[in-house]
Write an enzyme that holds these catalytic residues in place. Sequence first.
Site, PDB file in Angstrom:
ATOM      1  CG  ASN A  86     -62.136 -14.605  90.766  1.00 28.11           C
ATOM      2  OD1 ASN A  86     -62.568 -14.226  89.955  1.00 28.11           O
ATOM      3  ND2 ASN A  86     -62.403 -12.962  91.332  1.00 28.11           N
ATOM      4  CD  GLN A 109     -60.500 -18.628  94.030  1.00 27.87           C
ATOM      5  OE1 GLN A 109     -60.172 -19.055  95.072  1.00 27.87           O
ATOM      6  NE2 GLN A 109     -59.944 -16.975  94.317  1.00 27.87           N
ATOM      7  CB  THR A 114     -31.868 -13.592  94.826  1.00 20.57           C
ATOM      8  OG1 THR A 114     -31.103 -13.284  93.923  1.00 20.57           O
ATOM      9  CG2 THR A 114     -31.124 -14.599  96.083  1.00 20.57           C
ATOM     10  CB  SER A 141     -51.372 -17.183  94.314  1.00 19.96           C
ATOM     11  OG  SER A 141     -51.526 -16.279  95.196  1.00 19.96           O
ATOM     12  N   GLY A 161     -50.237 -15.070  91.461  1.00 24.71           N
ATOM     13  CA  GLY A 161     -50.847 -15.667  90.481  1.00 24.71           C
ATOM     14  C   GLY A 161     -51.164 -14.302  89.753  1.00 24.71           C
ATOM     15  CB  THR A 162     -51.211 -10.813  89.781  1.00 22.39           C
ATOM     16  OG1 THR A 162     -52.029 -10.409  90.716  1.00 22.39           O
ATOM     17  CG2 THR A 162     -50.292  -9.703  88.882  1.00 22.39           C
ATOM     18  CG  HIS A 166     -52.586 -15.003  99.082  1.00 23.03           C
ATOM     19  ND1 HIS A 166     -53.883 -14.120  99.346  1.00 23.03           N
ATOM     20  CD2 HIS A 166     -52.297 -14.651  97.915  1.00 23.03           C
ATOM     21  CE1 HIS A 166     -53.880 -13.653  98.152  1.00 23.03           C
ATOM     22  NE2 HIS A 166     -53.981 -14.521  97.230  1.00 23.03           N
ATOM     23  CB  CYS A 223     -58.106  -8.048  93.112  1.00 21.59           C
ATOM     24  SG  CYS A 223     -57.460  -9.385  94.046  1.00 21.59           S
TER      25      CYS A 223
END
Lengths: 393, 378
Positions: B148, B181, B237, B201, B70-71, B203, B327
Amino acid sequence: MDTAIYLVKIGELTLKGGNLKEFEQRLVQNVQLLLEGYHARVQLRAGRMTVEGPVESAESIEYALDHMIGITGWARATVVSKDTAEMQQAVLTEAIKARDSGKKTFKVEARRSDKSFPLNSYEIARLMGEIVYDQGILKVDVHHPDILITAEVRERCYIYGPETTGHRGLPCGTGGKALLLLSGGIDSPVAGYRMIRRGMKIDCLYFHSHPYTSPEAQQKVEDLAKTLAVYGIGTHINIVSFTAVQQRIRDSSPPDYATLLLRICMMKVANMMCKSAGSQAIITGESLGQVASQTIENMTVTNSWAEYPVLRPLVGLDKEEIIITAKKIGTYDISILPYEDCCVLFSPKHPVLKADPELTKEIYEKMNIDTLLDESFAAREHKRFGWKDARQK
Amino acid sequence: MSVYLDWAATALPDRDVLLASVDAALSGYANPSSVHQDGKVAALLLSGARDKCARALGVRSETLIFTSGGTESNHLPMLALLQRPVRGTIAVSAIEHPAILEQAKMLECAGWKTLIIPVTKEGFVTSEAVLATMRDDTAYVAVMAVNNETGAIQPIREIAADLLARCAGKKKPHFHVDAVQAAGKVTLDLSIPGLDSASISAHKLRGPRGIGLLYLSHRIEPFIRGGGQESGFRPGTENLAGAFALSQCLEISARMNLEPQARELMKQVIQSLKSINGISLIPESRTDEDPRFSPYIAQFTNKGIPGEVLVRALSDLEIFISTGSACSSKKKNRPVLQAMNVPPALQQNAFRISIGSETTMEEIEILSNALRSLVSGL
């Protein structure tokens, strides 16, 4: 095997009279303890300590000397026979090293404790300086030299360059034993260090109030104790949970007295700890007027609850002075980590500044908190840190 | 057995997805850029993963770029601004994730000026606020899809449309949506006109960390240069195993449509927590089944105990929640709640409950019982 040799000055100890031996022995013992396992030999003769060990141990020896209380300075020396040509060669090597690190001027000082040596101190200094000057390596400046090279003629001859300043003070363990009230702040570790420097052996006492305070706050205090452990040749930390005590204070006393009552409860537990560990005094990081609980009136009240002398080595220092020491001994960066060790919930907005001893006693007794203090003390956690814990931290 | 209610920080990983991604990493071991047979196998797996993501999100495969998460997906469009010959302003909402707000400060160092779009006291960014904050030299606008901390769903469609309308005939600012989110959780249409980029993202969707997506509706000048991977926009890669896992997660989310189930669970969370004396919702106006909020996230506060203390006390009982954005949990201030004008004491005492597909009614009951005794006992 190559040997690294260090010449150590012991300063204040030489002022001691009949009990000088005891102090010297303790100092030697402390250095030996810090160098356990490094094959170092420690000797103290005629006011000078020498530490010798294999070059692989040099870093550890220097770390130990850097943290040793009771020495005024030390330098890594070159040992040569009492032959002027050899001595000159060693001085030359020091001078070249100094020039290569950007030094411009020098001065040679000589000491001669072996009076059978044919030259006197002045003559030795002149002879040693001559060769550096003749070869044009550095210029002479006897008033403000960039580097001082010393030649000491003793049982052997020691040549050394600049000295590292030591922590001074008296060897840890010669001044009795005390209990340090350690928080995560800047002051209390400095207070502990100052008393270690007067020869005291210290144990630490820390109060947490989980879940109001975080595990990180406790970790921070343990790291501070580890840092102090190097100067104090090891330390014990006793961790007491004060959550229930703080809740009791909050629920059964006037809010403005909460901080003072907490200090009193800490003193009561400190009494128990001193008794159990055989400590002779309580050390706090209080500095007059710094916060509400540290006014002379409030200190008088907390003092009256202590059954042991309360030592406050920082009482007359200001914050800036304390910070200078904290930075020097390596506790500052730990202390300023943002984990608080007391919860805002328990800190009154307007704490009492000039508490009345009688009224405080009355409020304290009404809380009926003694059993709770006994229980908290009994449930304490204990950890021991050796000096190596800090190095590995 | 622990109770995990911190899904918005990281969702409980899906074991099957992770194991399948290990297989993909092994069979697609070669570099997807290599021209030999095994390289082709890897390239095929990668493009398959991209197609699957595209189908789940309802967009074209070419618009999707795999990133590290995400970042990074939030940063890339911002970094692209640095290549513009003229500096201007960027407008970001006051409740953006630090990945956007902090990066905006970096852009300020490079000569850009940041304009903060205010939010309502309920935590919504209105289209009017966006237009009122923007200036003629605004080159970039960021508004997140779902906040979030509060779960507030932002009116992205409306903002995109109004941006288009306002800038008709002129160059429209780049409109970026942090959809971390939102993706796979609430209805999200990335293909709406006027939306230029979005971040996702893995995760947060039960996938692994270290993989995310950047949706780019049209090509922009890349900031990072290298071997030309990901259409030249994100060289390096490719993380094939990660891409494979993310595609599975998105596919599962799209197929299962867990939103109704989540709504039911969140209704339970809100009802049982609100019934505890001293606990209230942020914003207070949020109802049990409020469609304006994500059913996966709710922010509460209480009268007596700092959120951080509550988190530790619950953790002792093996109930895992956070105060807000994981975070920034090491910082004490709460910028999102501050932007909503929540009183300081309530900000400090706020905590977040976030649920996921594995959350059960039982867990919610355990939580509410624990909170009930903590709030009265601590």
